[in-house]
Design a protein around this motif. Structure first.
Motif, PDB file in Angstrom:
ATOM      1  N   ARG A 248      15.964 -22.234   5.671  1.00  0.00           N
ATOM      2  CA  ARG A 248      17.256 -21.796   5.183  1.00  0.00           C
ATOM      3  C   ARG A 248      18.394 -22.292   6.082  1.00  0.00           C
ATOM      4  O   ARG A 248      18.192 -22.562   7.267  1.00  0.00           O
ATOM      5  CB  ARG A 248      17.290 -20.270   5.083  1.00  0.00           C
ATOM      6  N   SER A 249      19.567 -22.376   5.499  1.00  0.00           N
ATOM      7  CA  SER A 249      20.777 -22.770   6.225  1.00  0.00           C
ATOM      8  C   SER A 249      21.847 -21.720   6.020  1.00  0.00           C
ATOM      9  O   SER A 249      21.790 -20.922   5.076  1.00  0.00           O
ATOM     10  CB  SER A 249      21.281 -24.131   5.730  1.00  0.00           C
ATOM     11  N   GLY A 250      22.831 -21.735   6.906  1.00  0.00           N
ATOM     12  CA  GLY A 250      23.985 -20.875   6.718  1.00  0.00           C
ATOM     13  C   GLY A 250      24.852 -21.378   5.576  1.00  0.00           C
ATOM     14  O   GLY A 250      24.786 -22.548   5.185  1.00  0.00           O
ATOM     15  N   ASP A 294      33.171 -24.563   5.207  1.00  0.00           N
ATOM     16  CA  ASP A 294      32.934 -25.823   4.484  1.00  0.00           C
ATOM     17  C   ASP A 294      32.434 -26.962   5.378  1.00  0.00           C
ATOM     18  O   ASP A 294      32.192 -28.064   4.885  1.00  0.00           O
ATOM     19  CB  ASP A 294      34.191 -26.311   3.755  1.00  0.00           C
ATOM     20  N   ARG A 295      32.278 -26.700   6.694  1.00  0.00           N
ATOM     21  CA  ARG A 295      31.908 -27.790   7.597  1.00  0.00           C
ATOM     22  C   ARG A 295      30.656 -27.511   8.419  1.00  0.00           C
ATOM     23  O   ARG A 295      29.694 -28.267   8.371  1.00  0.00           O
ATOM     24  CB  ARG A 295      33.080 -28.111   8.537  1.00  0.00           C
ATOM     25  N   VAL A 296      30.696 -26.445   9.215  1.00  0.00           N
ATOM     26  CA  VAL A 296      29.603 -26.172  10.156  1.00  0.00           C
ATOM     27  C   VAL A 296      29.053 -24.771   9.894  1.00  0.00           C
ATOM     28  O   VAL A 296      29.822 -23.805   9.774  1.00  0.00           O
ATOM     29  CB  VAL A 296      30.085 -26.281  11.616  1.00  0.00           C
ATOM     30  N   PHE A 297      27.711 -24.669   9.841  1.00  0.00           N
ATOM     31  CA  PHE A 297      27.050 -23.408   9.509  1.00  0.00           C
ATOM     32  C   PHE A 297      25.889 -23.163  10.473  1.00  0.00           C
ATOM     33  O   PHE A 297      25.335 -24.104  11.051  1.00  0.00           O
ATOM     34  CB  PHE A 297      26.513 -23.456   8.072  1.00  0.00           C
ATOM     35  N   PHE A 298      25.511 -21.881  10.631  1.00  0.00           N
ATOM     36  CA  PHE A 298      24.373 -21.545  11.485  1.00  0.00           C
ATOM     37  C   PHE A 298      23.449 -20.577  10.761  1.00  0.00           C
ATOM     38  O   PHE A 298      23.862 -19.853   9.842  1.00  0.00           O
ATOM     39  CB  PHE A 298      24.844 -20.919  12.807  1.00  0.00           C
ATOM     40  N   PHE A 299      22.195 -20.553  11.216  1.00  0.00           N
ATOM     41  CA  PHE A 299      21.216 -19.599  10.689  1.00  0.00           C
ATOM     42  C   PHE A 299      20.223 -19.264  11.798  1.00  0.00           C
ATOM     43  O   PHE A 299      19.712 -20.166  12.475  1.00  0.00           O
ATOM     44  CB  PHE A 299      20.464 -20.191   9.486  1.00  0.00           C
ATOM     45  N   LEU A 300      19.976 -17.964  12.000  1.00  0.00           N
ATOM     46  CA  LEU A 300      19.038 -17.483  13.012  1.00  0.00           C
ATOM     47  C   LEU A 300      18.037 -16.548  12.356  1.00  0.00           C
ATOM     48  O   LEU A 300      18.406 -15.721  11.504  1.00  0.00           O
ATOM     49  CB  LEU A 300      19.777 -16.725  14.129  1.00  0.00           C
ATOM     50  N   GLY A 335      10.401 -17.626  15.820  1.00  0.00           N
ATOM     51  CA  GLY A 335      11.846 -17.722  15.751  1.00  0.00           C
ATOM     52  C   GLY A 335      12.329 -19.070  15.253  1.00  0.00           C
ATOM     53  O   GLY A 335      11.669 -20.092  15.465  1.00  0.00           O
ATOM     54  N   VAL A 336      13.486 -19.067  14.575  1.00  0.00           N
ATOM     55  CA  VAL A 336      14.106 -20.288  14.053  1.00  0.00           C
ATOM     56  C   VAL A 336      15.609 -20.219  14.320  1.00  0.00           C
ATOM     57  O   VAL A 336      16.250 -19.193  14.057  1.00  0.00           O
ATOM     58  CB  VAL A 336      13.863 -20.453  12.539  1.00  0.00           C
ATOM     59  N   ALA A 337      16.168 -21.291  14.855  1.00  0.00           N
ATOM     60  CA  ALA A 337      17.617 -21.428  15.014  1.00  0.00           C
ATOM     61  C   ALA A 337      18.021 -22.769  14.404  1.00  0.00           C
ATOM     62  O   ALA A 337      17.456 -23.802  14.751  1.00  0.00           O
ATOM     63  CB  ALA A 337      18.015 -21.359  16.487  1.00  0.00           C
ATOM     64  N   LYS A 338      18.994 -22.753  13.505  1.00  0.00           N
ATOM     65  CA  LYS A 338      19.359 -23.973  12.786  1.00  0.00           C
ATOM     66  C   LYS A 338      20.875 -24.081  12.665  1.00  0.00           C
ATOM     67  O   LYS A 338      21.567 -23.089  12.421  1.00  0.00           O
ATOM     68  CB  LYS A 338      18.726 -23.970  11.389  1.00  0.00           C
ATOM     69  N   MET A 339      21.372 -25.303  12.833  1.00  0.00           N
ATOM     70  CA  MET A 339      22.796 -25.583  12.647  1.00  0.00           C
ATOM     71  C   MET A 339      22.956 -26.766  11.696  1.00  0.00           C
ATOM     72  O   MET A 339      22.271 -27.783  11.833  1.00  0.00           O
ATOM     73  CB  MET A 339      23.477 -25.886  13.978  1.00  0.00           C
ATOM     74  N   ASP A 340      23.822 -26.601  10.709  1.00  0.00           N
ATOM     75  CA  ASP A 340      24.122 -27.656   9.733  1.00  0.00           C
ATOM     76  C   ASP A 340      25.564 -28.100   9.894  1.00  0.00           C
ATOM     77  O   ASP A 340      26.474 -27.268  10.073  1.00  0.00           O
ATOM     78  CB  ASP A 340      23.903 -27.140   8.310  1.00  0.00           C
ATOM     79  N   TRP A 341      25.782 -29.405   9.827  1.00  0.00           N
ATOM     80  CA  TRP A 341      27.122 -29.975   9.962  1.00  0.00           C
ATOM     81  C   TRP A 341      27.372 -30.905   8.782  1.00  0.00           C
ATOM     82  O   TRP A 341      26.691 -31.922   8.625  1.00  0.00           O
ATOM     83  CB  TRP A 341      27.242 -30.732  11.287  1.00  0.00           C
ATOM     84  N   ARG A 342      28.347 -30.536   7.963  1.00  0.00           N
ATOM     85  CA  ARG A 342      28.774 -31.410   6.868  1.00  0.00           C
ATOM     86  C   ARG A 342      29.839 -32.338   7.426  1.00  0.00           C
ATOM     87  O   ARG A 342      31.015 -31.996   7.519  1.00  0.00           O
ATOM     88  CB  ARG A 342      29.315 -30.569   5.721  1.00  0.00           C
ATOM     89  N   ILE A 343      29.398 -33.523   7.855  1.00  0.00           N
ATOM     90  CA  ILE A 343      30.300 -34.472   8.522  1.00  0.00           C
ATOM     91  C   ILE A 343      31.356 -34.987   7.546  1.00  0.00           C
ATOM     92  O   ILE A 343      32.529 -35.121   7.890  1.00  0.00           O
ATOM     93  CB  ILE A 343      29.483 -35.634   9.119  1.00  0.00           C
ATOM     94  N   SER A 344      30.940 -35.293   6.333  1.00  0.00           N
ATOM     95  CA  SER A 344      31.855 -35.741   5.284  1.00  0.00           C
ATOM     96  C   SER A 344      31.219 -35.395   3.949  1.00  0.00           C
ATOM     97  O   SER A 344      30.137 -34.798   3.897  1.00  0.00           O
ATOM     98  CB  SER A 344      32.108 -37.251   5.386  1.00  0.00           C
TER      99      SER A 344
END
Length: 477
Positions: A248-250, A294-300, A335-344
């Motif tokens: 999963r993602s934020g 709309d750009r950077v998201f996190f999920f823990l 445990g899971v730590a995830k970061m998503d970055w929508r660069i463009s």
């Protein structure tokens, strides 16, 4: 200098496959999905140069495309979820489709436009469930909704595979003592050692004895794809089947949950021949949201299992008076730590760190006073980059996995009615034998030992739209 065998094997890794744009073909080891379709007019003629906007309802990611001269379009790699597809063309009403994207699948976004003004908007909602009549692969996708609402005894993430027909779960402890606490999957009655298991496009299979090198919290899984037979060429090497998990993602909305489970032997029916002690505590939770909208998201996500039990030792015949039990605890932290970055609008990147440590004490020979303690420790780093350039789509994955296992003797403090003689009397060097009966106690024969596995993986999957077809290619190392 590399040998000719190396280069021959490397060339074989680069595979090409072509299929119709309208097919719902699978991309078995890709942790994304996509939308592809054809735009036509009421008479079925193709509509070129239609403006297509694909927007994620969760993150707001927007992809803008134009249909080709043959009326076709392809979104490129998309994170699984629900998308809105807006199709505009001069002389036609604007059509808005709600399209679900599933991991490893290409969802049809074909549209038949209606004559009218482009200011008129027609909304079309399709069913998330469809029969795949185009693709030979036997596969299924388990959604977040199913994962959250269906009970899983023990919460092992691979137990989700049992929701698909022809799939059975096998206890990893039956493969090897190092795999206590892990499961594997049997496809169509085939042995579970050869099943390939991937998370976010990174292989986490155990290359020594089969099964997986890491468990994940079930609540950290976005979708779970199972491919059983007629696998396409992008599938990792396997003779049975493959599991493809995307975490999963934020999103732009804050979401989280917490849970707790308590189970005790006093709340269950009495077990024979005695009421053996058993207690399980299972708790955890997750949290996800935007860092920059709309750009950077996190999920823990984190989960802890604490289980205590008594393992019975029931001897027969002349040793029946030497029955007893020993403590058999199991501990598991995930445990899971995830970061998503929508660069463009055309580029997405993620980083995920996942970790598991479990330890257990149990017997190797049934009905013996010779338990061993098994400890597993696995950190995994994964990086992904998905982007499009013109008519090309690109998906790059890099992963690092380190599985560390240790086995030690667990017989200290265990009841031993015949101390000091079990390793020296009888036909079995570890047991005292009396005809068809036997009695085993003392230090465990497996200890001490260690097993290490370290994997560094990089892979690339690409595609190119060519008229009404898609050319797919890639390599892995």
């Amino acid at each position: 200098m590399r040998s000719p065998k190396f280069w021959f094997a490397f060339i074989l890794c680069i595979s090409f496959t072509t299929f119709s744009l309208l097919s719902a073909g699978a991309q078995s080891t890709v942790a994304t999905g996509s939308i592809q379709g054809t735009v036509t007019d009421p008479n079925g003629a193709v509509v070129p140069s239609a403006a297509i906007t694909i927007k994620s309802k969760a993150t707001g990611q927007t992809t803008k495309l134009t249909s080709s001269s043959s009326g076709t379009y392809a979104s490129g790699a998309l994170i699984p979820g629900e998308y809105e597809v807006r199709i505009e063309a001069k002389g036609f009403q604007t059509q808005v489709l709600t399209v679900p994207v599933q991991v490893g699948n290409i969802t049809s976004g074909s549209s038949k436009l209606t004559l009218g003004q482009s200011t008129e908007v027609v909304e079309v909602t399709g069913s998330a469930i469809a029969v795949n009549t185009e693709q030979a692969t036997v596969q299924g996708v388990i959604s977040t909704q199913q994962i959250e609402n269906l009970p899983i005894n023990g919460r092992n993430f691979l137990d989700l595979a049992q929701l698909e027909p022809g799939v059975q779960i096998q206890d990893g402890g039956n493969f090897d003592p190092t795999k206590n606490g892990f499961s594997s999957i049997s496809f169509g009655g085939r042995f579970g050692r050869t099943a390939r298991i991937e998370v976010d496009g990174i292989d986490i299979s155990d290359e020594t004895v089969g099964t997986t090198t890491q468990n994940l919290p079930a609540s950290a899984i976005q979708e779970f794809q199972i491919s059983q037979s007629s696998l396409d060429m992008s599938t990792e090497l396997t003779s049975s089947g493959a599991v493809n998990v995307v975490t999963r993602s934020g999103t732009n909305k804050w979401h989280g949950q917490a849970f707790g489970l308590f189970r005790d032997h006093t709340l269950a029916a009495k077990s024979a021949p005695t009421d053996l002690y058993f207690q399980r505590n299972n708790f955890g939770g997750n949290l996800g949201g935007p860092i920059i909208k709309d750009r950077v998201f996190f999920f823990l996500d984190a989960e802890r299992l604490k289980q205590d039990a008594s393992a019975p030792v029931i001897n027969g015949g002349i040793f029946s008076g030497l029955n007893g039990s020993f403590n058999s605890p199991f501990r598991d932290t995930e445990g899971v730590a995830k970061m998503d970055w929508r660069i463009s609008d055309t580029t997405h990147m993620f980083y995920r760190f996942s970790y598991e440590q479990n330890n257990s004490t149990k017997g190797f020979i049934p009905n013996s006073f010779q338990p061993f303690t098994n400890v597993n420790n696995t950190p995994v780093h994964a990086v992904g980059l998905d982007f499009t350039t013109g008519g090309f789509t690109h998906a790059i994955r890099f992963g690092y996995t380190k599985f560390r296992n240790g086995i030690t003797d667990g017989s200290q403090g265990v009841f031993d009615p015949l101390p000091g003689i079990s390793l020296s009397i009888g036909g079995d060097s570890n047991c005292l034998t009396g005809g068809v009966d036997s009695f085993c106690s003392g230090p465990n024969l497996l200890a001490p030992q260690k097993t290490f596995q370290q994997n560094t993986q990089i892979k690339y999957d690409g595609s190119k739209t060519v008229h009404s077809h898609i050319l797919r290619y890639g390599f892995g190392y």
